[in-house]
Design a protein around this motif. Structure first.
Motif, short mmCIF file in Angstrom:
data_model
loop_
_atom_site.label_atom_id
_atom_site.label_comp_id
_atom_site.label_asym_id
_atom_site.label_seq_id
_atom_site.Cartn_x
_atom_site.Cartn_y
_atom_site.Cartn_z
N ARG A 186 7.44 3.38 2.31
CA ARG A 186 7.89 2.07 2.70
C ARG A 186 8.88 1.50 1.71
O ARG A 186 9.00 1.96 0.59
N THR A 187 9.53 0.43 2.11
CA THR A 187 10.26 -0.40 1.17
C THR A 187 9.56 -1.74 1.08
O THR A 187 8.90 -2.18 2.01
N LEU A 188 9.73 -2.42 -0.03
CA LEU A 188 9.06 -3.70 -0.23
C LEU A 188 9.64 -4.78 0.66
O LEU A 188 8.95 -5.67 1.12
N THR A 189 10.95 -4.75 0.85
CA THR A 189 11.60 -5.77 1.66
C THR A 189 12.31 -5.11 2.81
O THR A 189 12.51 -3.90 2.84
N TRP A 196 1.70 -5.17 -0.64
CA TRP A 196 1.41 -4.45 0.61
C TRP A 196 -0.04 -4.76 1.00
O TRP A 196 -0.96 -4.01 0.68
N SER A 197 -0.24 -5.87 1.67
CA SER A 197 -1.58 -6.39 1.89
C SER A 197 -2.46 -5.43 2.68
O SER A 197 -3.66 -5.30 2.40
N ALA A 204 4.50 -2.30 -9.24
CA ALA A 204 5.82 -2.62 -8.68
C ALA A 204 6.34 -1.38 -7.95
O ALA A 204 6.01 -0.24 -8.31
N TRP A 205 7.14 -1.61 -6.92
CA TRP A 205 7.60 -0.50 -6.09
C TRP A 205 8.29 0.58 -6.91
O TRP A 205 8.05 1.77 -6.70
N ASN A 206 9.14 0.20 -7.85
CA ASN A 206 9.89 1.19 -8.63
C ASN A 206 8.94 2.11 -9.40
O ASN A 206 9.16 3.32 -9.47
N GLU A 207 7.89 1.52 -10.00
CA GLU A 207 6.94 2.33 -10.76
C GLU A 207 6.12 3.21 -9.84
O GLU A 207 5.90 4.39 -10.13
N GLN A 227 -2.58 10.43 -9.56
CA GLN A 227 -3.67 11.22 -8.99
C GLN A 227 -3.69 11.08 -7.47
O GLN A 227 -3.54 12.05 -6.75
N LEU A 228 -3.86 9.83 -7.01
CA LEU A 228 -3.82 9.52 -5.58
C LEU A 228 -2.82 8.39 -5.36
O LEU A 228 -2.69 7.50 -6.20
N SER A 229 -2.14 8.43 -4.22
CA SER A 229 -1.19 7.38 -3.89
C SER A 229 -1.28 7.10 -2.40
O SER A 229 -1.31 8.03 -1.59
N LEU A 230 -1.33 5.82 -2.04
CA LEU A 230 -1.36 5.46 -0.62
C LEU A 230 0.08 5.32 -0.14
O LEU A 230 0.86 4.54 -0.68
N ASP A 231 0.41 6.08 0.90
CA ASP A 231 1.79 6.14 1.40
C ASP A 231 1.73 6.55 2.86
O ASP A 231 0.65 6.63 3.45
N SER A 232 2.87 6.82 3.45
CA SER A 232 2.89 7.26 4.84
C SER A 232 3.86 8.40 5.04
O SER A 232 4.85 8.53 4.32
N ILE A 233 3.56 9.23 6.02
CA ILE A 233 4.41 10.35 6.39
C ILE A 233 5.37 9.86 7.46
O ILE A 233 4.95 9.40 8.52
#
Length: 570
Positions: free
Chosen positions: A13-16, A400-401, A427-430, A441-447
């Protein structure tokens, strides 16, 4: 409430809502003020018709360069400029001819011959021909900074309606990127642009249904292209893109009838619709929300998540129904452990048992897997093995609520099987740098969506070891899970070397067997993609029963298809 992400780079995702994605607003009222109540667009008046897309963004930056997909304003791709074909990723359909009417490969997949459409003109009235197509692809070949798809071909127009692309090797899998994901530009304009990598293209000349009219940092307007090649289209005369400061402002504009089109997750949407009969929505779940894992010890990953048993236990310990209710608003779709979309891609999923993920937690199975792998519970209920606690950090982005809610709920769900989950917000950049460099280790994201519905475009990016790197090095090509499996690599190479679907299905079955076992990306659900419409002045939007396009305001290419199908309300 938050608007949907404007776009995904390798699924994230992007933040904005960046200008290229969702800052679009097709409005009937002028942005300088005034009410839509006095607008003359109603009553089926096509002559004065206009439409508005609402987005969440600050001041917009003028940029209509179709080669700058990440920063070009919404409408550049698909509305002003067109590709050769349209690929509808909302459904499993054949590509729809646009600037091309036919294509064929030679026997070894090293040459692609394309037949271009007759009778097309650029918006400045100049004729379109195969020479423009050849020029576009040669410009990509000769300008590596523009060549984001990795196109390895040269092009030659053999006559006004035929162009031949020649590749260095078998290249069937470049087909959707070439046909459906590349804007064609006019040679007579772009040959005079000194630096196509930097020019913002203030006065774009395209073949699309609309052309540029005016721009301000708060809004810009496109008007009907009188030279458009498709007879009788578009019907709507004007498209206005506006910027709104917040998602709440966008929602208010929609319900007040001052905006016609927006993409936003609205809590209580069903109740909202009951109070506003003029509103409708379409849900196009397409992005698989997943727990990404840094999976390979050989590539430098460290932590309990490098054990496939731990990843499998996380998969079975999830109560996805609860996660959907608490974080997805009940609009999320069921995911597949194959990472394909169960509704759209069922024919590509080899094992019926892998069509969808379990929706309720199977803690007994998760416990059994961890017990067998030697992870034993301590007095505090948390498991350990060889002196290492089964404690894992999972990252997401501040703000990202829905994802924050997922992580907080997962913490409780995984505790039941002895896994200590520690959510962190960055923060998104980090967050992005951690994923790209493997320092997580783990990251919540989307394919994200691929170039077409062929599984190759999901699997090659996420699972091919050529697209990963050692921890500390960039895996921007897509395999941020540091997954490496020679069996998968071989199957993908075989599938990519043919356009025979039977052969491809056999190879994807091999891929699916391996990745369901290894689970480097642990699917949760297919995140909702809600798009809302106000039907007071304009009708013809996609519906849940007729997804003729991917309707999200942030989806490139599809916006042009939607706009061509709109008509003034009666």
């Amino acid at each position: 409430m938050k608007l949907l992400p404007s776009g995904r780079r390798s699924g994230r995702r992007t933040l904005t809502l960046v200008a290229a994605g969702c800052a679009a607003a097709l409005t009937l009222a002028a942005c300088s003020g005034g009410s839509s109540s006095g607008d003359s667009t109603g009553g089926g008046d096509a002559k004065n018709s206009s439409v508005t897309i609402a987005g969440n963004n600050g001041a917009m930056t003028e940029n209509f360069n179709p080669f700058m997909a990440g920063t070009a304003l919404a409408g550049t791709l698909g509305v002003i400029y067109e590709p050769l074909y349209y690929y509808n990723l909302a459904s499993d359909q054949k590509p729809q001819p646009l600037l091309a009417t036919g294509f064929s490969w030679n026997d070894d997949g090293t040459q692609l011959t394309i037949t271009t459409r007759d009778g097309v003109k650029w918006s400045d009235g100049e004729p379109f021909s195969a020479n423009d197509v050849a020029y576009t692809f040669n410009l990509l070949h000769d300008t590596p900074a523009l060549n984001t798809s990795g196109l390895a071909a040269t092009a030659k127009a053999t006559d006004d309606h035929t162009v031949v692309l020649t590749f260095k090797g078998t290249s069937y899998m470049q087909e959707p990127s070439i046909l459906g994901n590349q804007a064609i530009v006019p040679e007579h304009v772009w040959k005079n642009i000194a630096d196509p990598t930097k020019d913002i293209n203030k006065n774009p000349v395209g073949t699309g249904p609309y052309m540029f009219k005016s721009f301000t940092p708060q809004s810009y307007v496109l008007e009907k292209n009188p030279n458009y090649w498709e007879a009788g289209k578009p019907v709507i005369q004007q498209v206005r893109y506006i910027s709104l400061d917040t998602a709440d402002a966008a929602s208010a504009a929609l319900t007040a009838g001052q905006a016609d089109w927006m993409s936003s997750f609205l809590p209580g949407l069903d109740q909202l619709l009951k109070g506003h009969q003029e509103l409708s929505y379409v849900n196009t779940p397409a992005l698989t929300t997943s727990v990404f894992t840094c999976s390979s010890t050989a590539l430098g990953c460290k932590g309990p998540q490098t054990d496939p048993a731990v990843r499998q236990a996380i998969y079975y310990a999830m109560d996805r129904t609860q996660l959907n209710k608490l974080a997805g608003g009940g609009f999320a779709g069921e995911a597949s452990p194959t990472l394909l979309l169960p509704d759209r891609d069922a024919s590509w999923i080899a094992d019926p048992a892998n069509v969808t993920t379990p929706q309720s937690a199977d803690t007994a199975k998760a416990d059994q897997i961890l017990d067998a792998a030697g992870w034993t519970k301590g007095s505090d209920g948390i498991r350990s093995k060889d002196g290492q606690k089964l404690s894992l950090t999972i990252q997401t982005v501040s703000g990202w609520s829905d994802y924050i809610s997922i992580n907080d709920t997962l913490k409780q769900q995984l505790k039941a099987v002895g896994i200590d989950l520690k959510p962190v917000q960055l923060a998104w950049n980090e967050w992005n740098a951690n994923e790209t460099n493997g320092t997580y280790q783990l990251s919540l994201d989307s394919i994200g969506l691929g170039a077409s519905s062929n599984p190759y475009f999901t699997y090659e990016g996420k699972y091919d070891s050529a697209n990963t790197a050692k921890v500390g090095e960039s895996a921007a090509a897509g395999n941020s899970g540091r997954y490496s499996n020679p069996t998968v690599d071989k199957a993908l190479a075989t599938a990519g070397a043919t356009n025979d679907e039977a052969v491809q299905k056999a190879q994807y079955a091999i891929v699916q067997q391996e990745v369901v076992k290894d689970m480097p990306y642990i699917p949760i659900y297919i995140n909702s993609a809600l798009t809302e419409f106000n039907n007071t002045r304009v009708t013809g939007w996609p519906t849940n029963d007729n997804k003729y396009a991917f309707a999200a305001t942030w989806k490139a290419w599809d916006n042009g298809i939607v706009l061509k199908n709109l008509t003034p309300a009666k």
